[in-house]
Design a protein around this motif. Structure first.
Motif, PDB file in Angstrom:
ATOM      1  N   ALA A  63      -9.902  -7.036   8.220  1.00 42.79           N
ATOM      2  CA  ALA A  63      -9.831  -6.778   9.070  1.00 42.79           C
ATOM      3  C   ALA A  63      -9.200  -8.157   9.838  1.00 42.79           C
ATOM      4  O   ALA A  63      -8.252  -8.727  10.993  1.00 42.79           O
ATOM      5  N   GLU A  64      -9.856  -9.267   9.482  1.00 43.36           N
ATOM      6  CA  GLU A  64      -9.528 -10.789   9.238  1.00 43.36           C
ATOM      7  C   GLU A  64      -7.736 -10.965   9.579  1.00 43.36           C
ATOM      8  O   GLU A  64      -7.402 -12.281  10.527  1.00 43.36           O
ATOM      9  N   ILE A  65      -7.263 -10.690   8.267  1.00 39.23           N
ATOM     10  CA  ILE A  65      -5.885 -10.262   8.046  1.00 39.23           C
ATOM     11  C   ILE A  65      -5.045 -10.025   8.867  1.00 39.23           C
ATOM     12  O   ILE A  65      -3.931 -10.449   9.251  1.00 39.23           O
ATOM     13  N   THR A  66      -5.859  -8.849   9.046  1.00 40.29           N
ATOM     14  CA  THR A  66      -4.456  -8.373  10.227  1.00 40.29           C
ATOM     15  C   THR A  66      -4.435  -8.386  11.674  1.00 40.29           C
ATOM     16  O   THR A  66      -3.343  -8.670  12.271  1.00 40.29           O
ATOM     17  N   ASP A  67      -5.626  -9.356  11.327  1.00 43.20           N
ATOM     18  CA  ASP A  67      -6.317 -10.116  13.365  1.00 43.20           C
ATOM     19  C   ASP A  67      -5.424 -11.669  13.264  1.00 43.20           C
ATOM     20  O   ASP A  67      -4.812 -11.771  14.729  1.00 43.20           O
ATOM     21  N   GLN A  68      -4.738 -11.679  11.839  1.00 45.02           N
ATOM     22  CA  GLN A  68      -4.500 -13.002  11.859  1.00 45.02           C
ATOM     23  C   GLN A  68      -2.895 -12.619  11.909  1.00 45.02           C
ATOM     24  O   GLN A  68      -1.705 -13.370  12.719  1.00 45.02           O
ATOM     25  N   GLY A  69      -1.920 -11.160  11.631  1.00 47.79           N
ATOM     26  CA  GLY A  69      -1.439 -10.849  12.534  1.00 47.79           C
ATOM     27  C   GLY A  69      -0.232 -10.242  11.357  1.00 47.79           C
ATOM     28  O   GLY A  69       1.235 -10.259  11.270  1.00 47.79           O
ATOM     29  N   ILE A  70      -1.036 -10.551  10.019  1.00 51.07           N
ATOM     30  CA  ILE A  70      -0.320 -11.063   8.310  1.00 51.07           C
ATOM     31  C   ILE A  70      -0.829  -8.810   8.414  1.00 51.07           C
ATOM     32  O   ILE A  70      -1.267  -8.120   7.900  1.00 51.07           O
ATOM     33  N   PRO A  71       0.851  -7.994   8.161  1.00 51.25           N
ATOM     34  CA  PRO A  71       0.655  -6.728   8.338  1.00 51.25           C
ATOM     35  C   PRO A  71      -0.295  -6.413   6.456  1.00 51.25           C
ATOM     36  O   PRO A  71       0.056  -7.044   5.500  1.00 51.25           O
ATOM     37  N   VAL A  72      -0.909  -5.859   6.272  1.00 52.71           N
ATOM     38  CA  VAL A  72      -1.127  -5.453   5.180  1.00 52.71           C
ATOM     39  C   VAL A  72      -1.153  -3.735   5.068  1.00 52.71           C
ATOM     40  O   VAL A  72      -1.286  -2.919   6.294  1.00 52.71           O
ATOM     41  N   LEU A 112      -1.393  -0.316   2.499  1.00 55.53           N
ATOM     42  CA  LEU A 112      -2.696   0.312   2.030  1.00 55.53           C
ATOM     43  C   LEU A 112      -1.756   2.372   0.408  1.00 55.53           C
ATOM     44  O   LEU A 112      -1.854   2.684   1.944  1.00 55.53           O
ATOM     45  N   PHE A 113      -1.772   2.158  -0.163  1.00 55.40           N
ATOM     46  CA  PHE A 113      -0.845   2.978  -0.740  1.00 55.40           C
ATOM     47  C   PHE A 113      -2.037   4.023  -1.586  1.00 55.40           C
ATOM     48  O   PHE A 113      -3.261   3.561  -1.553  1.00 55.40           O
ATOM     49  N   ARG A 114      -2.629   5.730  -0.605  1.00 54.39           N
ATOM     50  CA  ARG A 114      -3.243   6.175  -0.998  1.00 54.39           C
ATOM     51  C   ARG A 114      -3.208   6.009  -2.348  1.00 54.39           C
ATOM     52  O   ARG A 114      -2.084   6.447  -3.326  1.00 54.39           O
ATOM     53  N   GLY A 115      -3.898   6.078  -3.999  1.00 53.87           N
ATOM     54  CA  GLY A 115      -3.935   6.780  -5.001  1.00 53.87           C
ATOM     55  C   GLY A 115      -4.612   7.726  -5.156  1.00 53.87           C
ATOM     56  O   GLY A 115      -5.047   8.449  -4.409  1.00 53.87           O
ATOM     57  N   ASN A 116      -5.426   7.873  -6.137  1.00 46.97           N
ATOM     58  CA  ASN A 116      -5.102   9.636  -6.760  1.00 46.97           C
ATOM     59  C   ASN A 116      -7.236   8.943  -6.633  1.00 46.97           C
ATOM     60  O   ASN A 116      -7.880  10.361  -6.117  1.00 46.97           O
ATOM     61  N   TYR A 133      -9.263   5.694   8.692  1.00 48.86           N
ATOM     62  CA  TYR A 133      -9.880   5.134   9.313  1.00 48.86           C
ATOM     63  C   TYR A 133      -9.162   3.462   9.134  1.00 48.86           C
ATOM     64  O   TYR A 133      -9.996   2.550   9.974  1.00 48.86           O
ATOM     65  N   PHE A 134      -9.014   3.135   8.135  1.00 43.06           N
ATOM     66  CA  PHE A 134      -8.545   2.132   7.959  1.00 43.06           C
ATOM     67  C   PHE A 134      -6.955   1.751   8.922  1.00 43.06           C
ATOM     68  O   PHE A 134      -7.275   0.596   9.182  1.00 43.06           O
ATOM     69  N   GLU A 187      -9.456   1.173  12.106  1.00 41.44           N
ATOM     70  CA  GLU A 187     -11.072  -0.026  12.317  1.00 41.44           C
ATOM     71  C   GLU A 187     -10.360  -1.653  11.676  1.00 41.44           C
ATOM     72  O   GLU A 187     -10.942  -2.758  12.339  1.00 41.44           O
ATOM     73  N   LEU A 188      -9.455  -1.196  10.699  1.00 41.64           N
ATOM     74  CA  LEU A 188      -8.781  -2.512  10.061  1.00 41.64           C
ATOM     75  C   LEU A 188      -7.492  -2.621  10.573  1.00 41.64           C
ATOM     76  O   LEU A 188      -6.900  -4.169   9.887  1.00 41.64           O
ATOM     77  N   GLY A 189      -6.412  -2.348  11.197  1.00 44.35           N
ATOM     78  CA  GLY A 189      -5.401  -2.242  11.199  1.00 44.35           C
ATOM     79  C   GLY A 189      -4.438  -2.321   9.876  1.00 44.35           C
ATOM     80  O   GLY A 189      -3.574  -3.637  10.131  1.00 44.35           O
ATOM     81  N   ILE A 190      -4.709  -1.495   9.431  1.00 47.36           N
ATOM     82  CA  ILE A 190      -4.287  -1.272   7.436  1.00 47.36           C
ATOM     83  C   ILE A 190      -2.560   0.014   7.954  1.00 47.36           C
ATOM     84  O   ILE A 190      -3.404   0.585   8.824  1.00 47.36           O
TER      85      ILE A 190
END
Length: 271
Positions: free
Chosen positions: A77-86, A88-92, A100-101, A104-107
Motif C-alpha cells: 500500500a505504501e508503494i502504490t500510494d507513492q505512485g509506483i504501479p504494482v 498482481l497476476f492470479r496464480g493457481n 480486495y487488492f 484496498e491496496l491500489g494493486i
C-alpha cells in the motif's frame, strides 16, 4: 515519507512467495525478507510485477480475508500510494483473488497473460499455470475453481474450515510435486527445463509472434534464463520458498537476481 528516485528506473518481477507455508514462523521470516526487498526496490522501481502465488491460499469472503501478511500488505500500500504501479497476476494458489487488492491496496489484478513493451523490448507475462501441452487434470480443476457457482458455494463454508481444508490439499500437492522433482534430479542430475510445458508453450508461441524478447513465468519454482529461437529468452522466476529470486529489467538488459541473504546479487549457475 518521500522516496527520491535515483539512477535508471527499473521494472521488477517476482513470483511464488507462498506465504502461509509450511508454518507461521518460517512464513513470517520470508515475509520480512520480502518487505526488505520491496523497501529497497521502491527507490528505483518504475513498475513492479508480482507474478502469482503470493499466498499459498487466498479466498476473499464478502467481509473476511485470510489472517496474516499485514507487513506485506502495508508495504505494498505504501508503494502504490507513492505512485509506483504494482500488478498482481492470479496464480493457481490465489485464483480466488477478486477486488480486495485493487480497492484496498491500489494493486492492479491481472487475470490473463499480457504483453508489455519497454524501450522496444516486448515481454510476454503470465503466471504460467495451465499453459502448454498436457496437464489436462489441472486444466479441468482450474475450470472448476473458476466456475462462479462453485466460488459461491465455497463462500458459504466458515473461513476457518475453508482455509484449513484448502491449505491441507495445497500442502499434500506440493509435497507430491517436490518428491517427483527430487526423483527427476536424482535420475538425470538436473531437470531439463527445455522439455517442460512452459518452455514448449513459449517455443510454440514464437511461431505466431516472433517479436517477443522475453517470456517471463512463475509457477514452476525453477530459476532459469534460457535462450529460445532468435533473440527470445525464457525466464522462470523461481520462488521465495527456496530460491529468493527475482528479475529486473533496466531498460536494456534483463537480469535474474537473488535476495537470499538480504542483499541483491546476480544468480550464479550453481544457485
Amino acid at each position: 515519507m518521500e522516496i527520491k528516485k535515483t539512477g535508471i528506473l527499473k521494472i521488477y518481477f517476482a513470483s511464488d512467495f507462498h506465504l502461509g507455508i509450511p508454518d507461521h514462523d518460517s512464513s513470517l521470516v520470508r515475509e520480512k525478507l520480502l518487505v526488505k526487498w520491496l523497501e529497497l526496490i521502491r527507490k528505483d522501481a518504475a513498475e513492479i510485477f508480482l507474478m502469482g502465488d503470493i499466498f499459498d491460499f487466498w479466498f476473499e469472503y464478502h467481509t473476511v480475508i485470510p489472517k496474516g501478511f499485514a507487513r506485506l500488505s502495508g508495504k505494498l500500500a505504501e508503494i502504490t500510494d507513492q505512485g509506483i504501479p504494482v500488478y498482481l497476476f492470479r496464480g493457481n494458489h490465489d485464483i480466488w483473488a477478486f477486488d480486495y487488492f485493487e480497492q484496498e491496496l491500489g494493486i492492479s489484478l491481472q487475470r490473463e497473460a499480457v504483453i508489455r513493451e519497454w524501450n522496444g523490448k516486448r515481454f510476454f507475462l503470465s503466471h504460467g499455470d495451465g499453459l502448454g501441452p498436457g496437464d489436462s487434470g489441472y486444466k479441468f480443476l482450474k475450470k472448476v475453481f473458476e466456475f462462479r457457482p462453485n466460488q459461491w458455494l465455497f463462500n458459504w463454508l466458515h473461513p476457518d474450515i475453508g482455509t484449513r481444508l484448502a491449505l491441507y490439499f495445497s500442502r499434500k500437492s506440493r509435497y507430491a510435486n517436490e518428491l517427483r522433482d527430487q526423483k527427476e534430479i536424482r535420475e538425470a542430475g538436473k531437470i531439463d527445463v527445455s522439455k517442460e510445458r512452459l518452455y514448449t508453450f513459449a517455443s510454440d508461441y514464437l511461431k505466431s509472434d516472433p517479436d517477443i524478447d522475453y517470456f517471463i513465468f512463475g509457477h514452476r519454482h525453477i530459476a532459469v534464463d534460457l535462450p529460445l529461437s532468435g533473440k527470445s529468452r525464457f525466464i522462470n522466476l523461481g520462488d521465495w520458498v527456496n530460491n529468493f529470486t527475482y528479475a529486473v529489467f533496466d531498460g536494456r538488459e534483463l537480469s535474474l537476481m537473488t535476495f537470499r541473504d538480504g542483499v541483491p546479487a546476480a544468480l550464479s549457475p550453481d544457485d
